[in-house]
Design a protein around this motif. Structure first.
Motif, PDB file in Angstrom:
ATOM      1  N   PRO A 132       0.815  -1.228   0.000  1.00 42.07           N
ATOM      2  CA  PRO A 132       0.000   0.000   0.000  1.00 42.07           C
ATOM      3  C   PRO A 132       0.847   1.277   0.000  1.00 42.07           C
ATOM      4  CG  PRO A 132      -0.807  -1.569   1.622  1.00 42.07           C
ATOM      5  CD  PRO A 132       0.479  -2.121   1.112  1.00 42.07           C
ATOM      6  N   GLU A 133       2.098   1.159   0.444  1.00 41.33           N
ATOM      7  CA  GLU A 133       2.937   2.366   0.531  1.00 41.33           C
ATOM      8  C   GLU A 133       3.688   2.636  -0.776  1.00 41.33           C
ATOM      9  OE1 GLU A 133       3.562  -0.562   1.662  1.00 41.33           O
ATOM     10  OE2 GLU A 133       5.703  -1.043   1.644  1.00 41.33           O
ATOM     11  N   LEU A 134       3.667   1.695  -1.700  1.00 39.69           N
ATOM     12  CA  LEU A 134       4.468   1.853  -2.932  1.00 39.69           C
ATOM     13  C   LEU A 134       3.854   2.889  -3.872  1.00 39.69           C
ATOM     14  CD1 LEU A 134       6.744   0.944  -4.921  1.00 39.69           C
ATOM     15  CD2 LEU A 134       5.155  -0.801  -5.770  1.00 39.69           C
ATOM     16  N   GLU A 135       4.692   3.836  -4.291  1.00 42.25           N
ATOM     17  CA  GLU A 135       4.269   4.847  -5.269  1.00 42.25           C
ATOM     18  C   GLU A 135       5.337   4.947  -6.338  1.00 42.25           C
ATOM     19  OE1 GLU A 135       3.500   8.588  -3.374  1.00 42.25           O
ATOM     20  OE2 GLU A 135       1.974   7.723  -2.069  1.00 42.25           O
ATOM     21  N   PRO A 136       4.952   5.304  -7.573  1.00 41.39           N
ATOM     22  CA  PRO A 136       5.973   5.519  -8.597  1.00 41.39           C
ATOM     23  C   PRO A 136       6.843   6.714  -8.204  1.00 41.39           C
ATOM     24  CG  PRO A 136       3.732   5.462  -9.519  1.00 41.39           C
ATOM     25  CD  PRO A 136       3.592   5.559  -8.038  1.00 41.39           C
ATOM     26  N   PRO A 137       8.056   6.872  -8.735  1.00 39.83           N
ATOM     27  CA  PRO A 137       8.631   6.037  -9.785  1.00 39.83           C
ATOM     28  C   PRO A 137       9.417   4.835  -9.232  1.00 39.83           C
ATOM     29  CG  PRO A 137      10.034   7.935  -9.386  1.00 39.83           C
ATOM     30  CD  PRO A 137       8.886   8.037  -8.418  1.00 39.83           C
ATOM     31  N   PHE A 138       9.496   3.800 -10.034  1.00 38.86           N
ATOM     32  CA  PHE A 138      10.330   2.630  -9.731  1.00 38.86           C
ATOM     33  C   PHE A 138      10.530   1.847 -11.035  1.00 38.86           C
ATOM     34  CE2 PHE A 138       5.867   1.602  -8.892  1.00 38.86           C
ATOM     35  CZ  PHE A 138       5.672   0.381  -9.520  1.00 38.86           C
ATOM     36  N   VAL A 139      11.421   0.874 -10.989  1.00 35.31           N
ATOM     37  CA  VAL A 139      11.647   0.029 -12.172  1.00 35.31           C
ATOM     38  C   VAL A 139      10.891  -1.281 -11.958  1.00 35.31           C
ATOM     39  CG1 VAL A 139      13.380  -1.227 -13.541  1.00 35.31           C
ATOM     40  CG2 VAL A 139      13.911   1.051 -12.654  1.00 35.31           C
ATOM     41  N   CYS A 140      10.277  -1.791 -13.014  1.00 35.84           N
ATOM     42  CA  CYS A 140       9.556  -3.069 -12.896  1.00 35.84           C
ATOM     43  C   CYS A 140       9.949  -4.021 -14.018  1.00 35.84           C
ATOM     44  CB  CYS A 140       8.044  -2.817 -12.932  1.00 35.84           C
ATOM     45  SG  CYS A 140       7.065  -4.293 -12.578  1.00 35.84           S
ATOM     46  N   TYR A 270      17.549   4.384  -9.805  1.00 34.29           N
ATOM     47  CA  TYR A 270      16.431   4.136  -8.889  1.00 34.29           C
ATOM     48  C   TYR A 270      16.901   3.261  -7.725  1.00 34.29           C
ATOM     49  CZ  TYR A 270      13.413   6.083 -12.462  1.00 34.29           C
ATOM     50  OH  TYR A 270      12.828   6.935 -13.349  1.00 34.29           O
ATOM     51  N   ASP A 271      16.138   3.286  -6.641  1.00 33.23           N
ATOM     52  CA  ASP A 271      16.508   2.385  -5.543  1.00 33.23           C
ATOM     53  C   ASP A 271      15.351   1.458  -5.192  1.00 33.23           C
ATOM     54  OD1 ASP A 271      14.803   4.158  -4.389  1.00 33.23           O
ATOM     55  OD2 ASP A 271      16.166   4.829  -2.811  1.00 33.23           O
ATOM     56  N   ARG A 272      14.326   1.440  -6.079  1.00 37.31           N
ATOM     57  CA  ARG A 272      13.199   0.538  -5.845  1.00 37.31           C
ATOM     58  C   ARG A 272      12.918  -0.264  -7.106  1.00 37.31           C
ATOM     59  NH1 ARG A 272       8.672   4.128  -3.796  1.00 37.31           N
ATOM     60  NH2 ARG A 272       9.440   5.365  -5.537  1.00 37.31           N
ATOM     61  N   GLY A 295      21.812  -7.158  -1.560  1.00 35.53           N
ATOM     62  CA  GLY A 295      23.249  -6.893  -1.672  1.00 35.53           C
ATOM     63  C   GLY A 295      23.558  -5.521  -2.271  1.00 35.53           C
ATOM     64  N   GLN A 296      22.623  -4.975  -3.023  1.00 36.45           N
ATOM     65  CA  GLN A 296      22.888  -3.713  -3.732  1.00 36.45           C
ATOM     66  C   GLN A 296      22.113  -2.536  -3.123  1.00 36.45           C
ATOM     67  OE1 GLN A 296      24.614  -3.758  -6.865  1.00 36.45           O
ATOM     68  NE2 GLN A 296      24.636  -5.945  -7.297  1.00 36.45           N
ATOM     69  N   GLY A 297      21.469  -2.771  -1.991  1.00 35.81           N
ATOM     70  CA  GLY A 297      20.718  -1.691  -1.337  1.00 35.81           C
ATOM     71  C   GLY A 297      19.495  -1.242  -2.123  1.00 35.81           C
ATOM     72  N   ILE A 298      18.897  -2.181  -2.851  1.00 34.26           N
ATOM     73  CA  ILE A 298      17.692  -1.851  -3.627  1.00 34.26           C
ATOM     74  C   ILE A 298      16.486  -2.444  -2.901  1.00 34.26           C
ATOM     75  CG2 ILE A 298      16.488  -2.257  -5.835  1.00 34.26           C
ATOM     76  CD1 ILE A 298      19.344  -2.676  -7.074  1.00 34.26           C
ATOM     77  N   ARG A 299      15.414  -1.660  -2.729  1.00 35.17           N
ATOM     78  CA  ARG A 299      14.213  -2.219  -2.090  1.00 35.17           C
ATOM     79  C   ARG A 299      13.447  -3.039  -3.130  1.00 35.17           C
ATOM     80  NH1 ARG A 299       9.251  -0.026   1.190  1.00 35.17           N
ATOM     81  NH2 ARG A 299       8.500  -2.133   1.638  1.00 35.17           N
TER      82      ARG A 299
END
Ligand code: KG4
Ligand code: ZN
Length: 355
Positions: A132-140, A270-272, A295-299
């Motif tokens: 529920p907390e996820l909002e753009p931008p991010f990579v998918c 990006y970090d997500r 390992g790469q600090g990506i959520r």
């Protein structure tokens, strides 16, 4: 009856693009009140794959029941529904038509606004339900039976495709290889299960790169390499270890998906990162992404397996964001089997002159 606020937006979503007849009621884009799926898998297993004509006929037979059940489980009536969202492409044309026609009929009869949804936008939006907390931008990374895309989700319904498959989709490769090693349909889940007993390093299969775009995928060479391996074993009279072949093939697909995705996330800053589509329910793929992202600090965001494979709740989530942007389709909405994922899903509507 479920207590609803006047401001709540309730979407009745319908999905019939392939072999699942699905309907769902989603509240405010993120809360699933019901998610009903009638799966036709057993029916198509007889033929080793989805038979389009049979899929359409079964959708017609089941669609009303599935919608009634979705409303019943959500404890709402059509009178409570703010909009009807329906997948209008891409997919099998006859199958899509059943959902689109049903949605138009309900919309007309009950005077409820109609919103057409892109199937892949739906897959991506499954993440909004799970997080529920996820909002753009991010990579998918979207990997399904028909698509393998790397997408920057710039905003709700706004996508930039940075990588795509040049030939087979990842899920298609799973299905074809499963057939070749005698596992049958549906291939993905069977390879997933069998791979747990196999050695992923037993057979060395290629990891293809596409020279022109480092984020593009190609899986047809890998599929041919598996077929060649099976043929050569047969000619030499060697017994095939199904689990080893399955695990080695699966590892080759996952390595490429992970490498390209992580590279893109970092390169684009990006970090997500999220995954979506039927292949995203693969247990080893999820574990590999989990490890790499940590390992790469990506959520890392990953819908539960039931929200990765085809369902209507994801169409309800995507439909909600279209609806609140003001997107409304007219009764000229048609099934578009090869519908492209455009930069702005609502702009597509305007371009086509839908009201
Ligand atoms: O997204 P989806 O349900 O339907 C399409 O939009 O195509 O994806 C279906 C694809 C099929 O190719 C199926 O074999 C694959 O997803 N799949 C899997 C798994 N579950 C489904 N592939 C690998 N591992 C799985 N566990
Ligand atoms: Zn799908």
């Amino acid at each position: 009856m479920e207590q609803q606020n006047k401001e709540d937006v309730l979407i009745l979503a319908i999905e019939t693009s392939c072999d699942e007849t699905a309907a769902s009621v989603v509240k405010n884009g993120r809360e699933v009140l019901s998610n009903v799926i009638y799966t036709q898998i057993a029916l198509h297993t007889l033929y080793g794959g989805v038979v389009p004509e049979i899929a359409s006929r079964k959708h017609i037979e089941k669609i009303n029941q599935v919608i009634e059940e979705a409303l019943r489980q959500a404890e709402v009536t059509l009178g409570d529904i703010s909009a009807i969202a329906v997948t209008y492409g891409p997919g099998l044309v006859g199958a899509l038509l059943v959902g689109v026609s049903e949605a138009k009929a309900l919309s007309f009869a009950a005077g409820i606004p109609l919103v057409g949804v892109h199937h892949i936008s739906g897959h991506i939006s499954a993440n909004y339900i799970e997080y529920p907390e996820l909002e753009p931008p991010f990579v998918c990374m979207v990997a399904s039976g028909g698509h393998s895309h790397l997408v920057v989700v710039k905003d709700y319904g706004e996508y930039e495709i940075i990588g795509r498959t040049r030939d087979d989709a990842a899920g298609e490769a799973f299905d074809k290889v499963a057939r070749a090693i005698g596992l049958g349909y549906p291939g993905g889940p069977k390879i997933d299960r069998l791979s747990r007993e196999g050695n992923p390093d037993a057979v060395s299969f290629p990891r293809a790169r596409v020279a022109e775009n480092q984020y593009d995928f190609s899986f047809s060479g890998l599929k041919s390499a598996v077929l060649n391996y099976l043929n050569s074993c047969q000619m030499k009279g060697e017994e095939i270890n199904q689990a080893d072949v399955a695990a080695s093939f699966q590892k080759a697909v996952i390595d490429v998906l992970v490498e390209h995705s992580i590279h893109a996330v970092k390169e684009f800053g990006y970090d997500r990162f999220a995954i979506a589509g039927g292949v995203a329910s693969n247990s080893s793929l999820r574990a590999a992404f989990e490890e790499q992202c940590a390992g790469q600090g990506i959520r890392f965001f990953h819908p539960s397996p039931a929200l990765c494979t085809d369902n209507a709740a994801m169409i309800g989530a995507a439909g909600y964001y279209e609806y609140i942007k003001g997107v409304r389709h007219g009764y000229d909405l048609n099934a578009v089997p090869n519908l492209k994922l455009s930069e702005n899903t609502s702009a597509t509507v305007a371009d086509k002159g839908f009201s």
